[in-house]
Enzyme design. Sequence first.
Site, mmCIF file in Angstrom:
data_model
loop_
_atom_site.group_PDB
_atom_site.id
_atom_site.type_symbol
_atom_site.label_atom_id
_atom_site.label_comp_id
_atom_site.label_asym_id
_atom_site.label_seq_id
_atom_site.Cartn_x
_atom_site.Cartn_y
_atom_site.Cartn_z
ATOM 1 N N ARG A 155 58.221 25.635 54.280
ATOM 2 C CA ARG A 155 59.449 25.097 53.680
ATOM 3 C C ARG A 155 59.734 23.747 54.297
ATOM 4 O O ARG A 155 59.612 23.584 55.521
ATOM 5 C CB ARG A 155 60.646 26.011 53.964
ATOM 6 C CG ARG A 155 60.660 27.287 53.168
ATOM 7 C CD ARG A 155 61.655 28.243 53.744
ATOM 8 N NE ARG A 155 61.342 28.500 55.156
ATOM 9 C CZ ARG A 155 62.126 29.158 55.993
ATOM 10 N NH1 ARG A 155 63.283 29.619 55.584
ATOM 11 N NH2 ARG A 155 61.764 29.365 57.238
ATOM 12 N N GLY A 258 65.902 23.088 43.757
ATOM 13 C CA GLY A 258 65.175 21.858 43.433
ATOM 14 C C GLY A 258 63.986 21.744 44.359
ATOM 15 O O GLY A 258 63.512 22.745 44.897
ATOM 16 N N CYS A 261 58.410 21.979 44.831
ATOM 17 C CA CYS A 261 57.569 23.160 44.574
ATOM 18 C C CYS A 261 58.066 24.089 43.474
ATOM 19 O O CYS A 261 57.310 24.423 42.560
ATOM 20 C CB CYS A 261 57.418 23.958 45.867
ATOM 21 S SG CYS A 261 56.418 23.098 47.064
HETATM 22 C C1 UDX Z 1 59.566 26.461 48.931
HETATM 23 C C2 UDX Z 1 59.123 27.839 49.470
HETATM 24 O O1 UDX Z 1 60.214 28.461 50.158
HETATM 25 C C3 UDX Z 1 57.921 27.679 50.404
HETATM 26 O O2 UDX Z 1 57.466 28.943 50.820
HETATM 27 C C4 UDX Z 1 56.819 26.951 49.636
HETATM 28 O O3 UDX Z 1 55.695 26.738 50.446
HETATM 29 C C5 UDX Z 1 57.320 25.619 49.117
HETATM 30 O O4 UDX Z 1 58.472 25.833 48.293
HETATM 31 P P1 UDX Z 1 60.997 24.415 49.874
HETATM 32 O O5 UDX Z 1 60.881 23.875 48.474
HETATM 33 O O6 UDX Z 1 60.707 23.522 51.007
HETATM 34 O O7 UDX Z 1 60.025 25.692 50.036
HETATM 35 O O8 UDX Z 1 62.495 24.922 50.082
HETATM 36 P P2 UDX Z 1 63.283 26.299 50.015
HETATM 37 O O9 UDX Z 1 63.902 26.541 51.321
HETATM 38 O O10 UDX Z 1 62.481 27.386 49.448
HETATM 39 O O11 UDX Z 1 64.458 25.934 48.985
HETATM 40 C C6 UDX Z 1 64.176 25.566 47.640
HETATM 41 C C7 UDX Z 1 65.442 25.313 46.862
HETATM 42 O O12 UDX Z 1 66.192 26.498 46.705
HETATM 43 C C8 UDX Z 1 66.397 24.310 47.528
HETATM 44 O O13 UDX Z 1 66.900 23.448 46.525
HETATM 45 C C9 UDX Z 1 67.503 25.167 48.093
HETATM 46 O O14 UDX Z 1 68.736 24.503 48.169
HETATM 47 C C10 UDX Z 1 67.556 26.288 47.061
HETATM 48 N N1 UDX Z 1 68.109 27.546 47.577
HETATM 49 C C11 UDX Z 1 67.440 28.245 48.538
HETATM 50 C C12 UDX Z 1 69.294 28.031 47.038
HETATM 51 O O15 UDX Z 1 69.910 27.425 46.157
HETATM 52 N N2 UDX Z 1 69.764 29.237 47.512
HETATM 53 C C13 UDX Z 1 69.124 29.952 48.454
HETATM 54 O O16 UDX Z 1 69.616 31.052 48.803
HETATM 55 C C14 UDX Z 1 67.932 29.435 48.994
#
Ligand code: UDX
Length: 434
Positions: A155, A258, A261
């Site tokens: 992440r 967003g 990924c």
């Molecule tokens: C993600 C996956 O978690 C990771 O395992 C993969 O390798 C790459 O994609 P990342 O995109 O870095 O990682 O961020 P992540 O922490 O998963 O959050 C993604 C989105 O979801 C962010 O916009 C975050 O704000 C949103 N989110 C996350 C929420 O809106 N609510 C939540 O409870 C968790």
Amino acid sequence: MKKITVVGAGYVGLVTAICFADLGNDVVCIEKDDSKLNQLSRGILTFYEPGIPELLQKNLGTGKVRFTNSMSEGVAFGDVIFLCVGTPERGDGSADLSQIENASREIASSITSYRLIVEKSTVPVNTHQRVKRTIQRYAGHDVPCEVASNPEFLREGSALEDFMHPDRIIIGVESQRGKALFQEIYQDFSCPIIYTDPATAELVKHASNSFLAMKISYINMIADLCEKVGADISIVADGVGFDKRIGRSFLNPGIGWGGSCFGKDVKAFIEIAEEYGVHFGLLQETLKQNYERRKSFVRKIEDILWVNNDKVIAIWGLSFKPDTDDIRDAPSIEIVRELLKNGAQLQLFDPVAMDNFRILFPESDKVHYLGDKYDACQGADTLVILTEWKEFQSIDWPRLKKSLNLPVIVDGRNLFKPEYVRGEGFEYYSVGRK
Ligand code: UDX
């Protein structure tokens, strides 16, 4: 300890290269972009990621990692070659695998003895077969190589921790020789390690990201319902999340997911499933719901402000999540675009993402970038919170009140307890709560 080659010094490649080096392996990282190569060789990181700059400098210093633009050098060096090039989205939502294909062709022209080639980039199921076929085809003879899958789950913002202490490691490898190499590479890791075939490993990655995206979209829908019926989403999320079968994480409602990924991977997963005759309506709805959410959040702000035209709106947070300067597919982009379209004047602040945002939205009479969270609020009619940076969670409430023209907060990330903020004399609107 092994000799490892990493192809691509993007986000995944660089973190992979530096972390493997820090674990004691000798690592060569191949990067084709000259200016990036130059910066990395001097120990300068090209993006913001906590902990990584220090590790880069340390391992450059000890010579455990070095950078090159030469694929033949990399292929000659590593027993194991990790493919970490980009797999961006094509116009139709499917994954653009041209960088993977290109790397495979280049490997073909240099490979002379057995190499374990590992896909770390997120790829559609069965890409390993195409990589193998491409290498054989372009080499023009039977090449002693094997293609495995070892997807990353890093992440942004916590990549170092995720790499060093993962929940699990998934390895799709066919031969005992390949498996033995992985066992050596991951010998110091204490998490569960699942060995399987490459197709299954490839699928795990798309299935995981799509599930997480779906989980967030699900809780966002429940949040909408909570707002309508006067229920509290925080309690609902706790109540649901304490069920061990569900789990509390990724049940935080907000303005939608967003980043680089989720959107790309969910779309690619839908496409590859369709290709194999499986219709993924569940994920199509996940996407639709997520992207509509950005618009509905703008409608919410406008409803609160009534007439948007010429209102001054302070925005805290532009990156798609905290601890990163990444704004790829960040909800902030569409929210800012919509607010500007409707005539608002914006005062923006983000601890690290402003430089990236400025490229999309240059400073103008309607767009101002401020150097501090309170400055951004000076004379604003409302404060809108889009990213849950830690520094937004500790507030000098009297100072904030004095800065704002009107004490109105629209919080897209539920940072505060409503009764507390109201007690400080603010009108406070959050997501899925009264
Ligand atoms: C993600 C996956 O978690 C990771 O395992 C993969 O390798 C790459 O994609 P990342 O995109 O870095 O990682 O961020 P992540 O922490 O998963 O959050 C993604 C989105 O979801 C962010 O916009 C975050 O704000 C949103 N989110 C996350 C929420 O809106 N609510 C939540 O409870 C968790």
